[in-house]
Design an enzyme around this catalytic site. Structure first.
Site, PDB file in Angstrom:
ATOM      1  N   ASP A  98      -0.052  -1.634  12.202  1.00 12.99           N
ATOM      2  CA  ASP A  98      -0.074  -2.508  11.135  1.00 12.99           C
ATOM      3  C   ASP A  98       0.677  -3.532  11.037  1.00 12.99           C
ATOM      4  O   ASP A  98       1.848  -4.018  11.776  1.00 12.99           O
ATOM      5  CB  ASP A  98       1.389  -1.725  11.003  1.00 12.99           C
ATOM      6  CG  ASP A  98       1.480  -1.766   8.985  1.00 12.99           C
ATOM      7  OD1 ASP A  98       2.246  -2.836   8.906  1.00 12.99           O
ATOM      8  OD2 ASP A  98       2.136  -0.379   8.619  1.00 12.99           O
ATOM      9  N   THR A 149      -1.795   7.086  -0.452  1.00 14.33           N
ATOM     10  CA  THR A 149      -2.847   6.989  -1.259  1.00 14.33           C
ATOM     11  C   THR A 149      -3.382   5.658  -0.475  1.00 14.33           C
ATOM     12  O   THR A 149      -4.742   5.332  -0.848  1.00 14.33           O
ATOM     13  CB  THR A 149      -3.103   6.773  -2.654  1.00 14.33           C
ATOM     14  OG1 THR A 149      -2.262   5.853  -2.906  1.00 14.33           O
ATOM     15  CG2 THR A 149      -2.044   8.360  -3.341  1.00 14.33           C
ATOM     16  N   ARG A 162       0.976  -1.641   0.290  1.00 13.52           N
ATOM     17  CA  ARG A 162       0.009   0.012   0.046  1.00 13.52           C
ATOM     18  C   ARG A 162       0.740   1.118  -0.327  1.00 13.52           C
ATOM     19  O   ARG A 162       1.901   1.565   0.640  1.00 13.52           O
ATOM     20  CB  ARG A 162      -0.844   0.265   1.662  1.00 13.52           C
ATOM     21  CG  ARG A 162      -1.906  -1.118   1.530  1.00 13.52           C
ATOM     22  CD  ARG A 162      -3.173  -0.808   2.454  1.00 13.52           C
ATOM     23  NE  ARG A 162      -2.522   0.502   3.552  1.00 13.52           N
ATOM     24  CZ  ARG A 162      -3.762   0.909   4.337  1.00 13.52           C
ATOM     25  NH1 ARG A 162      -4.884   0.446   4.107  1.00 13.52           N
ATOM     26  NH2 ARG A 162      -3.546   1.187   4.928  1.00 13.52           N
ATOM     27  N   ASP A 195       4.861  -3.882  10.162  1.00 14.01           N
ATOM     28  CA  ASP A 195       5.555  -3.651  11.149  1.00 14.01           C
ATOM     29  C   ASP A 195       5.468  -4.508  12.447  1.00 14.01           C
ATOM     30  O   ASP A 195       6.953  -4.895  12.381  1.00 14.01           O
ATOM     31  CB  ASP A 195       4.711  -2.395  11.293  1.00 14.01           C
ATOM     32  CG  ASP A 195       5.603  -1.448  10.231  1.00 14.01           C
ATOM     33  OD1 ASP A 195       6.144  -2.100   9.237  1.00 14.01           O
ATOM     34  OD2 ASP A 195       5.530  -0.550   9.846  1.00 14.01           O
TER      35      ASP A 195
HETATM   36  C1  PRP Z   1      -0.960  -4.101   4.801  1.00 13.14           C
HETATM   37  C2  PRP Z   1      -1.812  -5.631   4.897  1.00 13.14           C
HETATM   38  C3  PRP Z   1      -3.019  -6.077   3.466  1.00 13.14           C
HETATM   39  C4  PRP Z   1      -2.845  -4.544   3.089  1.00 13.14           C
HETATM   40  C5  PRP Z   1      -4.557  -3.872   3.295  1.00 13.14           C
HETATM   41  O1  PRP Z   1      -0.142  -4.859   4.031  1.00 13.14           O
HETATM   42  O2  PRP Z   1      -1.130  -6.842   5.033  1.00 13.14           O
HETATM   43  O3  PRP Z   1      -1.846  -6.626   2.340  1.00 13.14           O
HETATM   44  O4  PRP Z   1      -2.210  -2.793   4.228  1.00 13.14           O
HETATM   45  O5  PRP Z   1      -4.742  -3.217   3.536  1.00 13.14           O
HETATM   46  P1  PRP Z   1      -5.770  -2.627   2.331  1.00 13.14           P
HETATM   47  O6  PRP Z   1      -6.543  -3.606   1.988  1.00 13.14           O
HETATM   48  O7  PRP Z   1      -6.069  -1.692   2.235  1.00 13.14           O
HETATM   49  O8  PRP Z   1      -5.510  -3.277   0.914  1.00 13.14           O
HETATM   50  P2  PRP Z   1       1.203  -3.534   3.722  1.00 13.14           P
HETATM   51  O9  PRP Z   1       0.748  -2.443   2.076  1.00 13.14           O
HETATM   52  O10 PRP Z   1       1.267  -2.028   4.574  1.00 13.14           O
HETATM   53  O11 PRP Z   1       2.599  -4.412   3.460  1.00 13.14           O
HETATM   54  P3  PRP Z   1       3.530  -5.330   4.634  1.00 13.14           P
HETATM   55  O12 PRP Z   1       2.082  -6.548   4.142  1.00 13.14           O
HETATM   56  O13 PRP Z   1       4.626  -5.170   3.178  1.00 13.14           O
HETATM   57  O14 PRP Z   1       3.232  -4.622   5.510  1.00 13.14           O
HETATM   58  N1  URA Z   2      -2.186  -3.084   7.291  1.00 12.23           N
HETATM   59  C1  URA Z   2      -2.764  -2.720   8.222  1.00 12.23           C
HETATM   60  O1  URA Z   2      -0.971  -3.475   8.752  1.00 12.23           O
HETATM   61  N2  URA Z   2      -3.576  -1.884   9.020  1.00 12.23           N
HETATM   62  C2  URA Z   2      -4.225  -1.222   9.058  1.00 12.23           C
HETATM   63  O2  URA Z   2      -4.939  -1.378  10.045  1.00 12.23           O
HETATM   64  C3  URA Z   2      -4.493  -1.864   7.466  1.00 12.23           C
HETATM   65  C4  URA Z   2      -3.794  -1.738   6.834  1.00 12.23           C
END
Ligand code: PRP
Ligand code: URA
Length: 212
Positions: free
Chosen positions: A204, A113, A109, A207
């Site tokens: 997150d 945005t 993400r 993280d």
């Molecule tokens: C997080 C989570 C999902 C996404 C959800 O990943 O693991 O993949 O956000 O959000 P959405 O429903 O609004 O698309 P992130 O993009 O932060 O990446 P990561 O898994 O590498 O931390």
């Molecule tokens: N991705 C996350 O890891 N947490 C949230 O709450 C939304 C998106």
């Protein structure tokens, strides 16, 4: 005859251990090592729920005592974690289904945005398989909907989505984009905040899983 709209089946985990584990996952004082263990535990419960309806067929075997007929899984199983946080849900699927194949969809993400950008995709053959897409957080639903689109384009026909926390907004996006794809979640939370994080949520996930 008028075509009835397909309503996406939503399954919210109902298990005392699930509630217990989720509370500790949500707790901001939980450190990455425990967070990983808790992720494993709730994903195991979700793996069992999301495979409750798997087809089986008869198989004749012989026990040390006599011949008998048992049942075995009728279809291959493929798990597709959305990188990177989805990796925190993968191990229980390996442990319960040793023959599972694994595919990967990398989505990230944008911090401003909240729109997901694709950076990786590697999928095994999907035809005839139950495909389980896993990602702990269903927030805007953008990542999950995009991943399921990729899986369908690669030949996946029987697809379900498994997450640990879902928002109403994410569920609605999945229902609109993929109404036939069942969603299994550990919890259905209240809402998204202005930055598209789930409330109360758990922050997150990636993280917290990786200590970044
Ligand atoms: C997080 C989570 C999902 C996404 C959800 O990943 O693991 O993949 O956000 O959000 P959405 O429903 O609004 O698309 P992130 O993009 O932060 O990446 P990561 O898994 O590498 O931390
Ligand atoms: N991705 C996350 O890891 N947490 C949230 O709450 C939304 C998106």
């Amino acid at each position: 005859m008028a075509k009835l709209p397909v309503v996406m089946p939503l399954h919210v985990l109902s298990h005392p251990l699930g509630a217990h584990v989720l509370t500790h996952l949500r707790d901001k004082t939980t450190k990455p090592a425990l967070f990983r263990t808790l992720s494993y535990q709730i994903s195991l419960l979700l793996a069992l729920e999301a495979t409750r309806d798997l087809a089986t067929h008869e198989k004749a075997i012989e026990t040390p005592m006599e011949p008998t007929v048992g049942r075995v899984l009728a279809k291959p199983l493929v798990v597709v974690p959305i990188l990177r946080a989805g990796l925190g849900m993968l191990q229980p699927f390996h442990d319960v289904f040793p023959d599972v194949s694994v595919g990967y969809v990398g989505l990230e993400r944008d911090h401003h945005t909240a729109v997901a950008r694709s950076y990786y995709c590697k999928l095994p053959p999907l035809a005839g398989a139950r495909v389980i897409v896993v990602d702990p957080m269903l927030a805007t639903g953008g990542s999950a909907a995009q991943a399921v689109t990729v899986v369908k384009a690669a030949g996946g026909t029987e697809v379900v989505f498994v997450c640990i926390v879902a928002s109403p907004e994410g569920v609605a996006v999945m229902a609109a984009a993929h109404p036939e794809v069942a969603v299994y979640t550990g919890a259905l939370d209240r809402a998204l905040n202005a930055r598209k994080y789930i409330l109360p949520g758990l922050g997150d996930f990636g993280d917290r899983l990786y200590g970044t």
